[in-house]
Design a protein around this motif. Structure first.
Motif, mmCIF file in Angstrom:
data_model
loop_
_atom_site.group_PDB
_atom_site.id
_atom_site.type_symbol
_atom_site.label_atom_id
_atom_site.label_comp_id
_atom_site.label_asym_id
_atom_site.label_seq_id
_atom_site.Cartn_x
_atom_site.Cartn_y
_atom_site.Cartn_z
ATOM 1 N N TRP A 260 8.396 0.591 2.275
ATOM 2 C CA TRP A 260 7.964 1.602 1.290
ATOM 3 C C TRP A 260 6.935 2.490 1.970
ATOM 4 C CZ3 TRP A 260 9.494 1.866 -4.044
ATOM 5 C CH2 TRP A 260 10.511 0.944 -4.361
ATOM 6 N N TRP A 263 1.149 7.368 3.272
ATOM 7 C CA TRP A 263 0.900 8.687 3.859
ATOM 8 C C TRP A 263 0.267 8.462 5.237
ATOM 9 C CZ3 TRP A 263 -4.023 9.798 5.444
ATOM 10 C CH2 TRP A 263 -5.054 9.028 4.885
ATOM 11 N N ARG A 270 -4.659 8.767 11.215
ATOM 12 C CA ARG A 270 -5.070 8.261 9.903
ATOM 13 C C ARG A 270 -3.840 7.994 9.036
ATOM 14 N NH1 ARG A 270 -9.831 8.140 7.403
ATOM 15 N NH2 ARG A 270 -9.142 8.969 5.422
ATOM 16 N N ILE A 273 -2.237 3.979 1.954
ATOM 17 C CA ILE A 273 -1.194 3.567 1.022
ATOM 18 C C ILE A 273 -1.003 4.599 -0.092
ATOM 19 C CG2 ILE A 273 -1.588 1.119 1.438
ATOM 20 C CD1 ILE A 273 -2.780 1.884 -1.800
ATOM 21 N N PRO A 275 -0.475 4.320 -4.000
ATOM 22 C CA PRO A 275 -0.567 3.237 -4.985
ATOM 23 C C PRO A 275 0.730 3.003 -5.773
ATOM 24 C CG PRO A 275 -2.548 4.558 -5.039
ATOM 25 C CD PRO A 275 -1.614 5.264 -4.108
ATOM 26 N N ASP A 276 1.389 4.076 -6.236
ATOM 27 C CA ASP A 276 2.600 3.879 -7.045
ATOM 28 C C ASP A 276 3.674 3.153 -6.239
ATOM 29 O OD1 ASP A 276 1.445 5.107 -9.192
ATOM 30 O OD2 ASP A 276 2.214 7.102 -8.676
ATOM 31 N N ILE A 278 3.109 1.058 -3.720
ATOM 32 C CA ILE A 278 2.697 -0.354 -3.609
ATOM 33 C C ILE A 278 3.127 -1.105 -4.868
ATOM 34 C CG2 ILE A 278 0.696 -1.922 -3.653
ATOM 35 C CD1 ILE A 278 0.937 -0.869 -0.914
ATOM 36 N N SER A 300 -3.653 -4.396 1.300
ATOM 37 C CA SER A 300 -2.488 -3.566 1.600
ATOM 38 C C SER A 300 -2.841 -2.701 2.790
ATOM 39 C CB SER A 300 -2.148 -2.662 0.409
ATOM 40 O OG SER A 300 -1.732 -3.431 -0.693
ATOM 41 N N TRP A 301 -1.853 -2.399 3.638
ATOM 42 C CA TRP A 301 -2.141 -1.577 4.810
ATOM 43 C C TRP A 301 -0.893 -0.820 5.234
ATOM 44 C CZ3 TRP A 301 -1.309 -6.770 4.811
ATOM 45 C CH2 TRP A 301 -0.376 -7.296 5.709
ATOM 46 N N THR A 302 -1.025 -0.043 6.289
ATOM 47 C CA THR A 302 0.084 0.788 6.744
ATOM 48 C C THR A 302 0.229 0.691 8.251
ATOM 49 O OG1 THR A 302 -1.552 2.557 6.693
ATOM 50 C CG2 THR A 302 0.092 2.571 4.951
#
Lengths: 374, 477
Positions: A260, A263, A270, A273, A275-276, A278, A300-302
């Motif tokens: 999913w 940004w 940089r 997440i 939120p929607d 997640i 949570s992370w990216t």
């Protein structure tokens, strides 16, 4: 540094670290340049999924070899990355998903992945944690997961033992010369007879140093982890579309992924997440394993994932520049990287690779068309 | 659904509440969010609803809290209570979760006023049942009118020691001893600097005299060496320390038959929001650790983001209220609700007050700051990260294995990966890594990530239908 290395690898993720490791063990003097620390980018923050049910059909033979490598990591890497080999299930909740799953499982089976379609009831026999609404599932006994954040520790020890010159926290800024290669870094020039570009999503700007235009699409994958909870599942669980990966680690945390999108910006580094997104990912997870709803989200992370135009790897020599190579953009890359990197190392060492590489000629834009794309 | 407003304030302690009131009085639409049901934060914490009628103690803090909540009730501020902020995004999209599900707010400006959390520098036995923070003991006393134990040892540093001891003792508990890391001489120097703060001195003197009357032993320049448990009771070994927090050779003594220990070694600013938003931070030992870079009005380096209170440097509740008012005024001014002259005239007395209060908070800051010698003294076998059972020896081994900063250390050891999200151990771990990295700046700080607090998945997902979920197109075959 006045030494001329046999090989310079730019990028200390799992691709670059594996190439560096295999070449150093074969006797080469290797320098590995990493602007952060070994395997702290995508290689350290991915979901650690070792599944064939998300692997592209063309990569299945490679992923099968790589899975065996992961399962024996202590033997060839020398260190543990917490690999758990377990059953894998890919779920279908709707008629459309059942159709998709059945078709995809058949294609992957033809390519060598031992995936069987089983009923929802059979799936619950294998994974008692499943919710009631599973229609059918793809079942594969060759599945599992690694503890991605341990990759750095394991590889770092192996690289040090193999005598690789680790240049962590060193920023490569360009290639000044090519015969031999002189890589311009913030800590001075690094010389070497061969060069491997293995910079993840940054292979596009790095190849540009060599005048090569290879467009890379940047994916910003989101992941979440719960706090430690009592056992809620024992398999690696996904869904037909590939948009869920779910597993519980031996220490009790559950990692929720599936690609999913968050940004992010490759230039600034940089990312964050959405939120929607997640929440939807977590809903999907709780739909598959209802007991998860009682856990708390801890983090949570990216991470950045590279994708080529045809979503197949960019692994092979750089055309027109002798002794320059690229290794990256392997779809489901964590699973297949150690094996594909081994193939590239064979090529660099002048051997015939066990399997075909993924030459990048097909992906390179010629100067005229490059102008229109950029 | 996203609720839009002019200003979101996160945290309804003295800083956040004052900020919200100042901005609302200037005409901004303000949404104030707190995870508690009542405003007041830790210092002005409201008693639990069931206790309100029966609560007789009316200390100064309780009275201020009542006034603060009344002012909030009278104002136009929309107070969103019992909501946990879990994500702060671009242009201050603020995502919250609560038992009623998720709610999202959005504003061009946000004031972070999340307060601080307590530091405990580990020693053998610090994770035993019955051992808690000074702040935890305060919550029990203020919110639940409950004693932490029947026979209590109170230890650590700072003014909270005497305050907690006085409350336990006043509430009928037996304070076995107060163990203060500061020396008599250090206190004397603080008293001199506070000479003009008659109210504070009187309050402090009242606590100390009360303890003296009850013959509570106070051990200065001392610390807990270890706590052992047998048959449900604790025995506390204490010994002398130097000004840097290092154990001095000297006789240790035992305090036996204790059923609770409240121990705290100062406060650490909660900078989760300002760090997640990407604002610049600097390490300031005297202000408790990493703090956002701010101008005098509380503006961070990110446009539209402000911070106030102990969450951006430990200065205490009085300073927090003043800083909150300034940040609220700045937000109103930057939004165009106050013209520059009005902003300047309204800010001037607050800026003066802030400067005056700063001198006093500076006087006690040394008492509350992390003592490097105390961290260096942590024994190899002592657990540092209690969520993940990571010992000092594990941390040193990871550093020897190449972990150069706290984030690499985290990957190597799981240190800081537990449900406290690294809050409890982060400051001490930063100090341990700094012993090798050379400085706190080189050791770094945990990468900030959501959720800002752990959130139950059930609160996040609410009720939904699988068929309505926007599932993206399948990945390629």
């Amino acid at each position: 540094m006045t030494t001329t290395f046999d090989l310079i690898v730019v990028g200390g993720g799992i691709n670059g670290a594996s190439v560096a490791l295999f070449c150093a063990r074969a006797g080469m003097r290797v320098a590995l340049i990493e602007r952060d620390q070994i395997c702290r980018g995508a290689s350290g923050v991915n979901a650690g999924t070792l599944t064939l049910q998300m692997t592209r059909v063309a990569l299945i033979p490679y992923a099968l070899e790589a899975h065996a490598m992961w399962a024996n990591a202590p033997e060839w890497l020398g260190h543990d990355v917490g690999v758990v080999v377990c059953d894998g299930l890919s779920l279908a909740f709707t008629e459309g998903e059942e159709e998709l799953l059945t078709y995809r499982a058949a294609r992957r089976r033809e390519a060598g992945a031992p995936i069987e379609i089983i009923t929802g009831t059979e799936a619950q026999g294998i994974e008692p944690g499943l919710g009631a609404s599973v229609r059918v599932a793809g079942w594969c006994p060759i599945d599992g997961f690694a503890n991605a954040y341990l990759t750095g520790l394991a590889y770092r020890r192996a690289l040090v033992e193999a005598g690789v010159a680790l240049l962590e926290r060193t920023i490569a800024r360009g290639v000044d010369e090519t015969e031999p290669f002189v890589v311009n870094t913030d800590r001075g020039p690094i010389r070497g007879r061969r060069l491997v570009i293995a910079g993840g999503v940054w292979i596009e700007p790095m190849l540009a140093w060599l005048g090569v235009t290879l467009p890379i699409k940047v994916l910003i994958n989101q992941l979440s982890v719960t706090e430690r909870v009592a056992p809620v599942m024992r398999t690696q669980v996904g869904i037909a579309s590939g948009l869920l990966s779910l597993k519980q680690y031996p220490h009790g945390t559950v990692v929720i992924g599936g690609g999913w999108q968050g940004w992010g910006n490759r230039e600034t580094g940089r990312s964050g997440i959405v939120p929607d997104s997640i929440i939807d990912n977590v809903r999907l997870a709780c739909h598959a394993i209802p007991a998860l709803a009682e856990a708390r989200l801890a983090r949570s992370w990216t991470g950045f994932e590279a994708e080529t135009a045809d979503v197949l790897p960019a692994v092979g020599p750089v055309p027109g520049i002798p002794e320059a190579y690229v290794c990256g953009s392997i779809h489901s890359g964590y699973t297949s990287a150690p094996y594909i990197a081994k193939l590239l190392a064979q090529c660099i060492l002048g051997q015939e690779p066990e399997r075909l590489l993924f030459p990048i000629d097909r992906l390179i834009l010629q100067p005229a068309s490059a102008a229109t794309v950029s | 659904m996203v609720v839009e407003t002019d200003l979101v304030v996160v945290g309804a302690g003295p800083a956040g509440t004052s900020a919200a009131l100042a901005a609302a009085n200037a005409g901004l639409g303000v949404i104030l969010i707190d995870e508690a049901r009542e405003a007041g934060g830790q210092v002005y914490r409201a008693p639990a609803r069931t206790l309100k009628a029966s609560t007789k103690t009316r200390d100064r803090d309780a009275v201020v809290g009542v006034r603060l909540r009344a002012a909030l009730d009278r104002s136009s501020v929309r107070f969103e209570r019992g909501l946990r902020v879990w994500s702060i995004g671009e242009r201050f999209r603020t995502d919250t979760a609560g038992p009623e599900g998720v709610r999202t707010f959005k504003a061009p400006r946000l004031i972070a006023a999340g307060g601080a959390f307590e530091r405990t520098v580990p020693f053998p036995g610090w994770t035993l049942p019955g051992v808690m923070g000074l702040a935890a003991a305060t919550i029990l006393l203020k919110s639940e009118a409950m004693l932490p134990g029947r026979r209590v040892v109170i230890a650590g540093c700072g003014p909270l020691l005497a305050a907690v001891a006085a409350k336990v003792s006043g509430g009928g508990g037996d304070v076995a001893a107060v163990i203060d890391m500061a020396s008599r001489r250090q206190w004397a120097s603080v008293m001199l600097q506070l000479a003009t703060r008659f109210n504070l001195l009187r309050e402090g003197a009242g606590w100390v005299l009360g303890l003296a009357r009850r013959r509570v032993p106070i051990h200065f320049a001392s610390t807990i060496r270890r706590i052992d448990e047998a048959d449900g009771l604790l025995s506390v070994e204490i010994g002398p320390v130097d000004g840097k927090g290092r154990a001095r050779p000297g006789r240790s003594s035992l305090i036996n038959d204790v059923d609770a220990v409240a121990v705290g070694h100062g406060l650490v600013p909660g900078v989760e929001i300002t760090r997640l938003a990407g604002a610049a931070h600097t390490y300031d030992r005297l202000r408790g650790g990493w703090v956002p870079v701010l101008d005098a009005m509380g503006r961070t380096t990110i446009e539209g983001l402000y911070a106030a209170g102990d969450g951006c440097g430990i200065r205490g509740a009085l300073s927090a209220a003043t800083a909150g008012t300034l940040a609220g005024l700045a937000a109103a001014g930057d939004a165009g609700a106050l013209d520059p002259d009005t902003l300047a005239s309204k800010s001037e007395p607050q800026l003066k007050e802030a400067a005056r209060l700063d001198r006093f908070s500076a006087a006690v800051s040394d008492l509350l700051a992390l003592r490097p010698g105390q961290v260096a003294d942590i024994a190899p076998d002592t657990v540092v990260c209690r969520c993940e059972d990571v010992r000092r020896a594990d941390i040193d081994a990871a550093i020897a294995d190449g972990a150069a900063d706290v984030n690499q250390l985290k990957h190597f050891t799981r240190c800081g990966m537990g449900p406290c999200q690294g809050r409890m151990c982060g400051d001490v771990v930063g100090e341990l890594v700094a012993l090798h990295a050379g400085s706190r700046e080189a050791a770094g700080a945990w990468t900030p990530r959501p959720p800002l607090r752990p959130v139950p998945l059930a609160d996040l997902i609410g009720s939904y239908s699988y068929n309505d979920m926007p599932i993206p197109k399948p990945v390629p075959l």
